[in-house]
Design a protein around this motif. Sequence first.
Motif, mmCIF file in Angstrom:
data_model
loop_
_atom_site.group_PDB
_atom_site.id
_atom_site.type_symbol
_atom_site.label_atom_id
_atom_site.label_comp_id
_atom_site.label_asym_id
_atom_site.label_seq_id
_atom_site.Cartn_x
_atom_site.Cartn_y
_atom_site.Cartn_z
ATOM 1 N N GLU A 53 16.686 -7.080 39.912
ATOM 2 C CA GLU A 53 16.609 -5.748 39.305
ATOM 3 C C GLU A 53 16.001 -5.824 37.911
ATOM 4 O O GLU A 53 15.179 -4.999 37.531
ATOM 5 C CB GLU A 53 18.005 -5.105 39.251
ATOM 6 C CG GLU A 53 18.010 -3.713 38.691
ATOM 7 C CD GLU A 53 17.124 -2.741 39.455
ATOM 8 O OE1 GLU A 53 16.501 -1.878 38.793
ATOM 9 O OE2 GLU A 53 17.026 -2.847 40.691
ATOM 10 N N ARG A 55 13.919 -8.117 36.824
ATOM 11 C CA ARG A 55 12.480 -8.392 36.999
ATOM 12 C C ARG A 55 11.728 -7.129 37.405
ATOM 13 O O ARG A 55 10.647 -6.850 36.894
ATOM 14 C CB ARG A 55 12.257 -9.487 38.045
ATOM 15 C CG ARG A 55 12.506 -10.890 37.521
ATOM 16 C CD ARG A 55 11.990 -11.948 38.493
ATOM 17 N NE ARG A 55 12.599 -11.883 39.807
ATOM 18 C CZ ARG A 55 13.695 -12.553 40.170
ATOM 19 N NH1 ARG A 55 14.296 -13.339 39.316
ATOM 20 N NH2 ARG A 55 14.180 -12.428 41.383
ATOM 21 N N ARG A 56 12.305 -6.355 38.332
ATOM 22 C CA ARG A 56 11.659 -5.100 38.752
ATOM 23 C C ARG A 56 11.554 -4.130 37.592
ATOM 24 O O ARG A 56 10.526 -3.489 37.395
ATOM 25 C CB ARG A 56 12.425 -4.454 39.908
ATOM 26 C CG ARG A 56 12.118 -5.050 41.248
ATOM 27 C CD ARG A 56 12.755 -4.254 42.374
ATOM 28 N NE ARG A 56 14.200 -4.306 42.370
ATOM 29 C CZ ARG A 56 14.927 -5.311 42.829
ATOM 30 N NH1 ARG A 56 14.331 -6.368 43.330
ATOM 31 N NH2 ARG A 56 16.234 -5.273 42.790
ATOM 32 N N ARG A 57 12.615 -4.024 36.806
ATOM 33 C CA ARG A 57 12.621 -3.108 35.657
ATOM 34 C C ARG A 57 11.576 -3.541 34.625
ATOM 35 O O ARG A 57 10.808 -2.713 34.121
ATOM 36 C CB ARG A 57 14.023 -3.068 35.042
ATOM 37 C CG ARG A 57 14.252 -1.951 34.084
ATOM 38 C CD ARG A 57 15.694 -1.849 33.600
ATOM 39 N NE ARG A 57 16.299 -3.115 33.247
ATOM 40 C CZ ARG A 57 17.287 -3.701 33.932
ATOM 41 N NH1 ARG A 57 17.790 -3.135 35.002
ATOM 42 N NH2 ARG A 57 17.785 -4.848 33.526
ATOM 43 N N ASP A 58 11.517 -4.836 34.325
ATOM 44 C CA ASP A 58 10.529 -5.348 33.369
ATOM 45 C C ASP A 58 9.106 -5.142 33.878
ATOM 46 O O ASP A 58 8.220 -4.738 33.128
ATOM 47 C CB ASP A 58 10.768 -6.833 33.080
ATOM 48 C CG ASP A 58 12.058 -7.096 32.327
ATOM 49 O OD1 ASP A 58 12.672 -6.117 31.819
ATOM 50 O OD2 ASP A 58 12.478 -8.273 32.264
ATOM 51 N N LEU A 59 8.903 -5.418 35.166
ATOM 52 C CA LEU A 59 7.580 -5.235 35.751
ATOM 53 C C LEU A 59 7.185 -3.762 35.741
ATOM 54 O O LEU A 59 6.053 -3.415 35.402
ATOM 55 C CB LEU A 59 7.547 -5.785 37.179
ATOM 56 C CG LEU A 59 6.222 -5.654 37.929
ATOM 57 C CD1 LEU A 59 5.110 -6.402 37.179
ATOM 58 C CD2 LEU A 59 6.368 -6.180 39.347
ATOM 59 N N THR A 60 8.122 -2.899 36.086
ATOM 60 C CA THR A 60 7.849 -1.461 36.071
ATOM 61 C C THR A 60 7.474 -1.003 34.669
ATOM 62 O O THR A 60 6.522 -0.227 34.495
ATOM 63 C CB THR A 60 9.070 -0.675 36.587
ATOM 64 O OG1 THR A 60 9.345 -1.083 37.928
ATOM 65 C CG2 THR A 60 8.833 0.820 36.551
ATOM 66 N N ALA A 61 8.199 -1.475 33.678
ATOM 67 C CA ALA A 61 7.893 -1.095 32.292
ATOM 68 C C ALA A 61 6.515 -1.606 31.884
ATOM 69 O O ALA A 61 5.726 -0.869 31.274
ATOM 70 C CB ALA A 61 8.960 -1.642 31.343
ATOM 71 N N ARG A 62 6.215 -2.847 32.237
ATOM 72 C CA ARG A 62 4.919 -3.421 31.876
ATOM 73 C C ARG A 62 3.778 -2.687 32.576
ATOM 74 O O ARG A 62 2.768 -2.336 31.959
ATOM 75 C CB ARG A 62 4.889 -4.912 32.203
ATOM 76 C CG ARG A 62 3.674 -5.616 31.617
ATOM 77 C CD ARG A 62 3.734 -7.136 31.740
ATOM 78 N NE ARG A 62 3.728 -7.590 33.113
ATOM 79 C CZ ARG A 62 4.755 -8.192 33.733
ATOM 80 N NH1 ARG A 62 5.871 -8.434 33.083
ATOM 81 N NH2 ARG A 62 4.667 -8.565 34.985
ATOM 82 N N ILE A 63 3.938 -2.416 33.859
ATOM 83 C CA ILE A 63 2.910 -1.682 34.603
ATOM 84 C C ILE A 63 2.779 -0.274 34.043
ATOM 85 O O ILE A 63 1.672 0.246 33.893
ATOM 86 C CB ILE A 63 3.229 -1.652 36.110
ATOM 87 C CG1 ILE A 63 3.029 -3.048 36.698
ATOM 88 C CG2 ILE A 63 2.354 -0.643 36.839
ATOM 89 C CD1 ILE A 63 3.499 -3.180 38.135
ATOM 90 N N GLY A 64 3.907 0.346 33.718
ATOM 91 C CA GLY A 64 3.878 1.685 33.138
ATOM 92 C C GLY A 64 3.118 1.725 31.828
ATOM 93 O O GLY A 64 2.324 2.646 31.582
ATOM 94 N N GLN A 65 3.333 0.737 30.979
ATOM 95 C CA GLN A 65 2.611 0.681 29.707
ATOM 96 C C GLN A 65 1.123 0.464 29.928
ATOM 97 O O GLN A 65 0.289 1.123 29.302
ATOM 98 C CB GLN A 65 3.177 -0.443 28.828
ATOM 99 C CG GLN A 65 4.561 -0.166 28.313
ATOM 100 C CD GLN A 65 5.192 -1.405 27.688
ATOM 101 O OE1 GLN A 65 4.701 -2.515 27.836
ATOM 102 N NE2 GLN A 65 6.304 -1.200 26.994
#
Length: 184
Positions: free
Chosen positions: A77, A79-89
């Motif tokens: 979770e 990793r998914r949250r960090d990846l989502t934030a990075r992709i979002g940025q």
Amino acid sequence: MEDERSARFEELYAAHLGHVTGYVRRRTDDPDDAADVIAETFLVAWRRLDDVPRGDAARFYLYGVARRTLANQRRGERRRRDLTARIGQDLAADLAAAAAPDPARPEIGAAFRALAEADRELLGLAGWEGLDNGQIAAVLGVSRNAVRIRLHRARRRFARQLERRGADHLTVHALATRSKGEPA
């Protein structure tokens, strides 16, 4: 042999489901996450049934499996949250750069935003994505002819929006007509 294995697992499950459920529910707030961890715990127990100790020691073994499963779930979770934030940025930066209105031509962006979502999608697929009518039809799940008609109408509505916002005739014509290379 298989009957013995099934009987042992059923006995293990019946004896320890309540304990494992309590253990997991006290460590997670989300009932769906808890259900996933409980299911995974007993799946591991089934797969490794020969490694599961007998008697009360089985409960402690199952707690250990549940603990590791919870830790894996939390790591995933995170990793998914960090990846989502990075992709979002990254996406926000890309969109800001791509959608930055031409300061000399604000009427174009305003006219496009004033269109219905369906018109914006059609025009975007044709203009930004460079898709032809057949490809757009595949994306939207409609016939090629329906795309041709809808695209023609969307372009006319875009032209009207441009005119309402005072765009010059050349801009209206250039932005509201057929894309280069698009089949008739």
